[in-house]
Design a protein around this motif. Structure first.
Motif, PDB file in Angstrom:
ATOM      1  N   ASP A 135       0.625  -2.760 -10.909  1.00  0.00           N
ATOM      2  CA  ASP A 135       0.684  -3.999 -10.248  1.00  0.00           C
ATOM      3  C   ASP A 135       2.111  -4.305  -9.342  1.00  0.00           C
ATOM      4  O   ASP A 135       2.854  -3.739  -9.392  1.00  0.00           O
ATOM      5  CB  ASP A 135       1.002  -5.394 -11.451  1.00  0.00           C
ATOM      6  CG  ASP A 135       0.361  -6.387 -11.431  1.00  0.00           C
ATOM      7  OD1 ASP A 135      -0.302  -6.468  -9.783  1.00  0.00           O
ATOM      8  OD2 ASP A 135       0.259  -7.322 -12.742  1.00  0.00           O
ATOM      9  N   GLU A 136       1.860  -5.919  -8.757  1.00  0.00           N
ATOM     10  CA  GLU A 136       2.741  -5.596  -7.453  1.00  0.00           C
ATOM     11  C   GLU A 136       2.961  -4.635  -6.667  1.00  0.00           C
ATOM     12  O   GLU A 136       4.339  -4.411  -5.694  1.00  0.00           O
ATOM     13  CB  GLU A 136       3.993  -6.760  -8.181  1.00  0.00           C
ATOM     14  CG  GLU A 136       3.768  -7.515  -9.207  1.00  0.00           C
ATOM     15  CD  GLU A 136       3.047  -8.567  -8.308  1.00  0.00           C
ATOM     16  OE1 GLU A 136       2.959  -8.996  -6.565  1.00  0.00           O
ATOM     17  OE2 GLU A 136       3.002  -9.849  -9.268  1.00  0.00           O
ATOM     18  N   ALA A 137       2.279  -3.938  -6.128  1.00  0.00           N
ATOM     19  CA  ALA A 137       2.457  -3.129  -5.590  1.00  0.00           C
ATOM     20  C   ALA A 137       2.470  -3.417  -4.162  1.00  0.00           C
ATOM     21  O   ALA A 137       3.147  -2.210  -3.209  1.00  0.00           O
ATOM     22  CB  ALA A 137       0.859  -1.995  -5.626  1.00  0.00           C
ATOM     23  N   HIS A 138       2.659  -4.336  -3.482  1.00  0.00           N
ATOM     24  CA  HIS A 138       3.393  -4.599  -1.950  1.00  0.00           C
ATOM     25  C   HIS A 138       4.368  -4.374  -1.995  1.00  0.00           C
ATOM     26  O   HIS A 138       5.344  -4.215  -0.832  1.00  0.00           O
ATOM     27  CB  HIS A 138       2.930  -5.818  -1.915  1.00  0.00           C
ATOM     28  CG  HIS A 138       3.370  -6.909  -2.957  1.00  0.00           C
ATOM     29  ND1 HIS A 138       2.399  -7.460  -3.577  1.00  0.00           N
ATOM     30  CD2 HIS A 138       4.367  -8.238  -3.219  1.00  0.00           C
ATOM     31  CE1 HIS A 138       3.453  -7.999  -3.846  1.00  0.00           C
ATOM     32  NE2 HIS A 138       4.079  -8.755  -4.281  1.00  0.00           N
ATOM     33  N   ARG A 139       5.358  -4.483  -3.112  1.00  0.00           N
ATOM     34  CA  ARG A 139       6.621  -3.448  -3.231  1.00  0.00           C
ATOM     35  C   ARG A 139       6.817  -2.545  -3.029  1.00  0.00           C
ATOM     36  O   ARG A 139       8.093  -2.011  -3.225  1.00  0.00           O
ATOM     37  CB  ARG A 139       7.255  -4.392  -4.851  1.00  0.00           C
ATOM     38  CG  ARG A 139       7.322  -6.296  -4.966  1.00  0.00           C
ATOM     39  CD  ARG A 139       7.616  -6.362  -6.373  1.00  0.00           C
ATOM     40  NE  ARG A 139       7.111  -7.589  -6.213  1.00  0.00           N
ATOM     41  CZ  ARG A 139       8.124  -8.495  -7.443  1.00  0.00           C
ATOM     42  NH1 ARG A 139       7.991  -7.644  -9.171  1.00  0.00           N
ATOM     43  NH2 ARG A 139       7.496  -9.788  -7.892  1.00  0.00           N
ATOM     44  N   LEU A 140       6.556  -1.258  -3.543  1.00  0.00           N
ATOM     45  CA  LEU A 140       6.113   0.199  -3.159  1.00  0.00           C
ATOM     46  C   LEU A 140       7.193   0.639  -1.899  1.00  0.00           C
ATOM     47  O   LEU A 140       6.483  -0.287  -0.990  1.00  0.00           O
ATOM     48  CB  LEU A 140       5.310   0.798  -3.197  1.00  0.00           C
ATOM     49  CG  LEU A 140       4.904   0.841  -4.721  1.00  0.00           C
ATOM     50  CD1 LEU A 140       3.662   0.990  -4.794  1.00  0.00           C
ATOM     51  CD2 LEU A 140       5.814   1.513  -5.538  1.00  0.00           C
ATOM     52  N   LYS A 141       8.449   0.959  -1.713  1.00  0.00           N
ATOM     53  CA  LYS A 141       8.956   1.671  -0.221  1.00  0.00           C
ATOM     54  C   LYS A 141       7.923   2.660   0.070  1.00  0.00           C
ATOM     55  O   LYS A 141       7.304   3.538  -0.758  1.00  0.00           O
ATOM     56  CB  LYS A 141      10.101   1.337  -0.412  1.00  0.00           C
ATOM     57  CG  LYS A 141      10.573   0.439  -1.117  1.00  0.00           C
ATOM     58  CD  LYS A 141      10.914  -0.999  -0.262  1.00  0.00           C
ATOM     59  CE  LYS A 141      11.395  -2.202  -0.662  1.00  0.00           C
ATOM     60  NZ  LYS A 141      11.503  -2.630  -1.973  1.00  0.00           N
ATOM     61  N   LYS A 142       8.269   2.964   1.209  1.00  0.00           N
ATOM     62  CA  LYS A 142       7.763   4.691   1.329  1.00  0.00           C
ATOM     63  C   LYS A 142       7.967   5.287   1.230  1.00  0.00           C
ATOM     64  O   LYS A 142       7.412   6.607   0.734  1.00  0.00           O
ATOM     65  CB  LYS A 142       8.564   4.699   3.149  1.00  0.00           C
ATOM     66  CG  LYS A 142       7.826   6.098   4.050  1.00  0.00           C
ATOM     67  CD  LYS A 142       6.639   6.233   4.120  1.00  0.00           C
ATOM     68  CE  LYS A 142       6.474   7.482   5.199  1.00  0.00           C
ATOM     69  NZ  LYS A 142       7.175   8.232   5.437  1.00  0.00           N
ATOM     70  N   LEU A 143       9.618   5.737   0.223  1.00  0.00           N
ATOM     71  CA  LEU A 143       9.957   6.902   0.352  1.00  0.00           C
ATOM     72  C   LEU A 143       9.231   7.160  -1.405  1.00  0.00           C
ATOM     73  O   LEU A 143       8.968   7.710  -1.730  1.00  0.00           O
ATOM     74  CB  LEU A 143      11.828   7.324  -0.061  1.00  0.00           C
ATOM     75  CG  LEU A 143      12.128   7.275   1.063  1.00  0.00           C
ATOM     76  CD1 LEU A 143      13.859   6.978   0.645  1.00  0.00           C
ATOM     77  CD2 LEU A 143      12.106   9.155   0.774  1.00  0.00           C
TER      78      LEU A 143
END
Length: 330
Positions: A135-143
């Motif tokens: 949830d709130e996966a838009h916060r995931l970074k490329k790394l």
């Protein structure tokens, strides 16, 4: 048998620890079940704020085994905003997968610990799949996508399919487009093979479906015939009272509120506010409140003004880009 006053104190509606199944949740759940059946590695489920994404996750966790017919392990993680560090990434996953030692050791040790823990979980379930909702996966970074990809590949080598659903605000589409422009097809192919927009309530039948949930399907105690509507409108229910009888009044109230407060760009009602509006009706005008025999448009107007719909919709309006697909009349 507990008294009605005691039941009221612990009622899920009062505690707000229940999940009402909207038509949007039912449709999204059916699609997710089909994706699991096909064993797709991952998909994006996106929506604007307050549409009910977290409730969708809750609904699937509570109903998956019964609906899908298989005991596939399901976990959910609400991602936070933080600097991407390998140690932190694997600590979060170990903690959410309920490992006894999530924080000790180096990153490489935590990687192995996570892999072995998931292998044990899947083995005990007698399945070859495990599902994770972020949830709130838009916060995931490329790394973090790269570390998640490493985990996916590591599990795949052990015959385990990790199915990842990225549940996010629609800003995740910017991440998807950036990854595609950079030809990061490994990440897209693992976690973004499908995209689905989860909406609020947009048509009359959406509201009818939700009202029917309270009238007929949501019950407390669960092994009783006390639907939520029946509990709050007990005598009236026996005489044929149903929230769905007042669908037209609810629609008229929505139109009035949208006009009065200039909520005019689109007619999508966030699931959170639709549910809270119904809660307000049950609490305020049922037998623990004014105990009315019938509902009118003004009752629904008051409920909409009290449930946060107006301020919430205006804040969304101020940030949104106009999307013609939202222009559907109620």
């Amino acid at each position: 048998m507990q008294s009605d006053d005691k039941l009221l104190e612990i009622h899920p509606l009062i505690q707000r620890n229940y999940c009402a199944c909207s038509r949007q949740i039912a449709d999204a759940a059916a699609l997710i079940y089909s994706w699991v059946e096909m064993a797709i590695p991952g998909a994006i489920i996106y929506a604007k704020p307050r549409m009910g994404k977290s409730r969708l996750i809750q609904f699937i966790q509570e109903n998956f085994s019964l609906d899908f017919g298989k005991n596939i392990p399901i976990y959910s993680i609400e991602w936070t905003s933080h600097s991407p560090k390998e140690n932190t990434f694997f600590e979060i996953l170990l903690d959410k997968f309920n490992h006894d030692i999530p924080f000790e050791g180096r990153a490489i040790e935590k990687r192995k610990r996570l892999r072995n823990h998931i292998i044990t979980i899947v083995s005990e379930s007698k399945q070859n799949k495990i599902i994770i909702f972020i949830d709130e996966a838009h916060r995931l970074k490329k790394l973090e996508y790269e570390w998640l990809l490493d985990t996916y590949n590591d599990l795949e080598r052990h015959g385990i399919i990790l199915i990842t659903f990225l549940v996010a605000e629609d800003k995740i589409l910017r991440t998807f487009n950036e990854l595609r422009a950079k030809k990061e097809m490994q990440i897209i192919g693992r976690f973004m093979t499908e995209t689905y927009r989860f909406t609020g309530l947009m048509q009359i039948n959406d509201f009818k479906f939700l009202l029917n949930e309270f009238d007929n399907n949501l019950k407390f105690p669960q092994d009783s015939d006390l639907t939520y509507t029946k509990f709050f409108f007990k005598e009236q229910y026996e005489q044929g009272f149903r929230l769905s009888n007042y669908l037209n009044q609810l629609i008229e109230a929505l139109k009035f509120i949208q006009y009065k407060y200039n909520i005019s760009e689109y007619k999508e009602v966030p699931g959170m506010y639709a549910v809270r509006c119904i809660e307000e009706i049950l609490k305020t005008h049922g037998r623990f409140g004014t105990n009315v025999n019938e509902l009118n448009t003004q009752h629904w107007i008051n409920a909409l003004e009290s449930c946060g719909y107006i301020s919430g919709s205006n804040s969304v309006d101020n940030e949104k880009v106009i999307d013609a697909s939202y222009r559907k009349d109620l």
